[in-house]
Design an enzyme around this catalytic site. Structure first.
Site, mmCIF file in Angstrom:
data_model
loop_
_atom_site.group_PDB
_atom_site.id
_atom_site.type_symbol
_atom_site.label_atom_id
_atom_site.label_comp_id
_atom_site.label_asym_id
_atom_site.label_seq_id
_atom_site.Cartn_x
_atom_site.Cartn_y
_atom_site.Cartn_z
ATOM 1 N N ASP A 158 0.825 -1.205 0.000
ATOM 2 C CA ASP A 158 0.000 0.000 0.000
ATOM 3 C C ASP A 158 0.864 1.261 0.000
ATOM 4 O O ASP A 158 2.059 1.233 0.336
ATOM 5 C CB ASP A 158 -0.894 -0.018 1.247
ATOM 6 C CG ASP A 158 -2.268 0.578 0.977
ATOM 7 O OD1 ASP A 158 -2.370 1.449 0.095
ATOM 8 O OD2 ASP A 158 -3.228 0.183 1.666
ATOM 9 N N ASP A 173 -10.909 1.540 -3.413
ATOM 10 C CA ASP A 173 -11.492 1.154 -2.120
ATOM 11 C C ASP A 173 -13.010 1.116 -2.210
ATOM 12 O O ASP A 173 -13.676 0.679 -1.280
ATOM 13 C CB ASP A 173 -11.091 2.163 -1.032
ATOM 14 C CG ASP A 173 -9.711 1.849 -0.479
ATOM 15 O OD1 ASP A 173 -9.177 0.784 -0.800
ATOM 16 O OD2 ASP A 173 -9.178 2.681 0.288
HETATM 17 C C1 GLA Z 1 -5.884 1.585 2.068
HETATM 18 C C2 GLA Z 1 -6.274 0.438 1.164
HETATM 19 C C3 GLA Z 1 -7.311 -0.408 1.857
HETATM 20 C C4 GLA Z 1 -6.750 -0.918 3.154
HETATM 21 C C5 GLA Z 1 -6.285 0.250 4.017
HETATM 22 C C6 GLA Z 1 -5.563 -0.233 5.249
HETATM 23 O O1 GLA Z 1 -6.929 2.476 2.214
HETATM 24 O O2 GLA Z 1 -6.740 0.906 -0.062
HETATM 25 O O3 GLA Z 1 -7.686 -1.492 1.027
HETATM 26 O O4 GLA Z 1 -5.695 -1.792 2.908
HETATM 27 O O5 GLA Z 1 -5.420 1.108 3.305
HETATM 28 O O6 GLA Z 1 -5.141 0.805 6.052
#
Ligand code: GLA
Length: 712
Positions: free
Chosen positions: A447, A512
């Site tokens: 990430d 997301d």
């Molecule tokens: C980001 C990612 C999510 C999740 C969060 C965790 O927002 O896109 O899918 O992994 O971080 O903190």
């Protein structure tokens, strides 16, 4: 003046490069290959252009390496100086290197002590051009490089419409159309990643170009950092696209003997609209960019994030793993919240040790349970980041990127580590390797949850591009350490999806936003350049967490089946009936995933119904989606036409999903006859392509998935 013609050809297409005198080469033809193209004499005529009044005494061709000394109206590929001096250069032809599918032109500016190389390589199978440039400091002074771009690709003067991909968190890859006027159009991104504000992609074409019609020219810059793409129609009837990195002041210095390379710029030309363009990009990225492991059957993934967020408890997770396995998941990913001190998003990034309170025996029992259930284990990491409230930040405040004396702005309560610094890199690398060595991790969800805004190192120099290169290096190091390791690129969803990072990551977290109504547009935009098998697409909960919209399970399944299937919901909570449906979705995905990895994709929208067609490489199989998000534009749905099939063949058509058609009858008196009969309907490819299948009256947020199989 002598002229020289060089032709790059293959797969029925030819690209003609013309050199006139010692000027840089121009790209004067990109189209069907014909024997007549080899007639040098005709190209010589081009070199002697008209010279308009009130301009230069002589005119020259718009070339691939415009500079500041030949008087062209376009921007230079290079902006550089020696501490304020030598602000303009002129590159003259030195040599050419020609191979079957590639050409490189080398130019020099002897006075400046610089050598410029422009590389062009042609992927004949996928009709995609890759180009890049390299600059070498051959003199003895230090050069300050303010800008260095890929070759300046010519545009046709008729290409007056553009399509770009814009967005924000939770709404990535939105298509935006603009008229290309005589002002330059500029896409500039300075967040240290490739999105989500813009994706480093641009399509230009004849006004009104559409999915299957019109002339289009698409480019994509394979780079995950700051960049600039400029498209400009000039007063002299020339037009060009210039793409490359965007540098901070002072960021790039070329010492004596040093060199700098641009990222690769990919370009595709299509005279049949966007679908053909997308197919060429998909094919090229599959064959030449994506890691090999993407070719294997992509597993069904269950991710812990929306199921538990930071509330990690061993028992809960063991139950979630059981539920994931029962539902058919093949890989379980433990998302954020597993490491020491990480109970919310305010702390602990950088301290990559397992939380002893939640996991007193480390992750071994959890990983063991995942493996026992026959699944692979994946782990979430965010290696570039550090929380101010972490052991790492307090022990090494000097390891954080910043611009002193200004406030180091936090984003999602975090800062960015200076991975260009050897010690920082080594520390993070060794922590990640320790995790890989300690646990049976097949997969990392990597990430990057904040933009890189203040990329200054300890000496006050900008290191944004060094940071991107360090991330690539780190990914490569880990994959070298553990061959077969798979990495997913996530950046708050789809904020880092580009052909630079895709060399190391063969799966992307598209967004997301798991609300399928929103996903239809996101997946459509993403699919313009990237193939479906890399696109993470998860079935979310009944009420979407980002939008609050309640969506029937059938629709969630339909939309998620377009990508790499996964679950992003609390699978402990689903009812028996729902689980049966999810299991069915898994089976459907598993049946078709292998051929989808090489499928050709067509997308088109008619009367507010979104159609998406995947046709296998052999043309023996096809999947067809028809989906609505809102209500349809007309009382009846348009026929579903299926392109790309074997022209002379017949196909057995069946409805794959959903099985329950009763929802349609709440909104119409009946639905098409062929859908009522049990079994398959046989149709000719010609009928399917030209007339199409009658569709039900779709209420909003419904749709159908069809399967077509060629008759033997
Ligand atoms: C980001 C990612 C999510 C999740 C969060 C965790 O927002 O896109 O899918 O992994 O971080 O903190």
């Amino acid at each position: 003046m002598n002229t020289n013609v060089h032709i790059l050809r293959g797969g029925g297409t030819a690209l003609v490069f013309l050199r006139s005198g010692n000027a840089p080469a121009a790209l004067v033809y990109w189209g069907d290959d014909h024997a007549g193209l080899d007639n040098q004499e005709q190209w010589r005529l081009l070199a002697g252009k008209a010279t308009p009044s009130a301009r230069l005494n002589r005119n020259s061709l718009q070339n691939l390496a415009p500079d500041l000394t030949r008087g062209g109206l376009s921007t230079s590929v290079l902006l550089a100086h020696r501490d304020g001096f030598g602000f303009a250069q002129q590159f003259v032809f030195k040599q050419i290197e020609e191979q079957a599918y590639s050409i490189a032109f080398v130019y020099i500016d002897e006075a400046a002590g610089l050598s410029l190389r422009q590389n062009f390589s042609w992927d004949a199978a996928n009709r995609c051009l890759s180009c890049s440039s390299e600059l070498v400091n051959t003199g003895s002074d230090v050069w300050q490089i303010d800008k260095f771009s890929c070759p300046a690709l010519p545009m046709d003067t008729n290409w007056q419409e553009s399509l770009t991909l814009t967005g924000r968190w939770g709404r990535e890859f939105q298509q935006q159309r603009q008229h290309l006027s005589r002002n330059a159009m500029l896409i500039e991104h300075r967040e240290g990643r490739s999105g989500p504000q813009h994706n480093p992609s641009l399509v230009v074409g004849t006004p009104g170009f559409s999915d299957n019609h019109g002339e289009v020219f698409g480019i994509h810059l394979g780079w995950s950092g700051n960049y600039q793409i400029r498209a400009e129609h000039l007063a002299d009837c020339n037009a060009y696209i210039l793409a490359g990195e965007w540098f901070y002041p002072g960021e790039v210095r070329l010492e004596k003997g040093a060199s700098i390379q641009t990222p690769v710029l990919y370009a595709v030309r299509s005279i049949q609209g966007l679908n053909l363009m997308s197919q060429c990009f998909h094919g090229h990225f599959r064959d030449h960019v994506l890691p090999q492991w993407v070719r294997s059957s992509r597993p069904v993934l269950s991710n812990s994030w929306e199921a538990v967020y930071f509330d990690h408890r061993k028992e809960t997770l063991l139950n979630l793993i059981d539920a994931a396995a029962e539902t058919g998941a093949e890989q379980f990913v433990l998302d954020d919240g597993w490491f020491k001190g990480r109970r919310d998003d305010k702390s602990a990034l950088g301290d990559w040790t397992v939380c002893p309170e939640v996991y007193p025996q480390g992750l071994a029992p959890l990983v063991g349970h995942v493996l026992k259930k026959g699944m692979r284990f994946g782990l979430w990491v965010e290696p570039e980041m550090v929380s101010p409230d972490s052991e790492l930040a307090s022990e090494h405040p000097e390891w954080v990127l910043k611009v002193e004396p200004y406030e180091n702005i936090q984003a999602r309560n975090q800062w960015v580590l200076d991975l260009s610094h050897k010690d920082v890199y080594e520390h993070i690398r060794s922590r990640l390797i320790a995790l890989l060595d300690d646990y049976n991790i097949s997969y990392l969800k990597w990430d990057m949850n904040r933009p890189l805004l203040m990329p200054g190192d300890g000496n006050g120099r900008a290191v944004a591009r060094e940071q991107v290169k360090a991330v690539y290096r780190l990914m490569k190091d880990l994959c070298d350490h553990q061959p077969g390791l798979e990495i997913e690129s996530c950046s708050s969803g789809g904020a880092r999806i580009d052909a630079g990072i895709l060399r190391y990551t063969g799966r992307v977290w598209s967004s997301d936003n798991n609300d399928p109504v929103e996903r239809v547009a996101i997946q459509r935009g993403l699919g313009l350049f990237f193939p479906p098998e890399i696109m993470g697409a998860h079935i979310g909960p009944n009420k979407a967490h980002l939008t609050g919209r309640q969506i029937p399970l059938n629709y969630r399944i339909l939309v998620a089946l377009q990508g790499q299937l996964g679950f992003e919901l609390d699978l402990r909570d689903v009812s028996g009936d729902e689980r049966v449906k999810l299991q069915l979705a898994v089976k459907l995905y598993q049946t078709h995933r292998q051929w989808i990895g090489a499928a050709k994709v067509w997308r088109f929208e008619r009367s507010d119904v979104d159609f998406c067609v995947y046709v296998s490489e052999t043309k023996k199989q096809a999947l067809v989606w028809a989906l609505t998000t809102g209500s349809m534009a007309r009382a009846e749905a348009p026929e579903c036409k299926v392109p790309g099939l074997e022209e002379s063949a017949n196909y057995q058509v069946s409805s794959l999903f959903p099985h329950d058609h009763s929802v349609w009858l709440d909104y119409a008196n009946s639905y098409p006859q062929w859908l009522k009969q049990s079994g398959k309907t046989v149709c000719s490819a010609a009928m399917l392509a030209n007339t199409g299948l009658p569709m039900p009256v779709f209420p909003p947020q419904t749709g159908i998935l069809l399967y077509l199989e060629q008759e033997q």
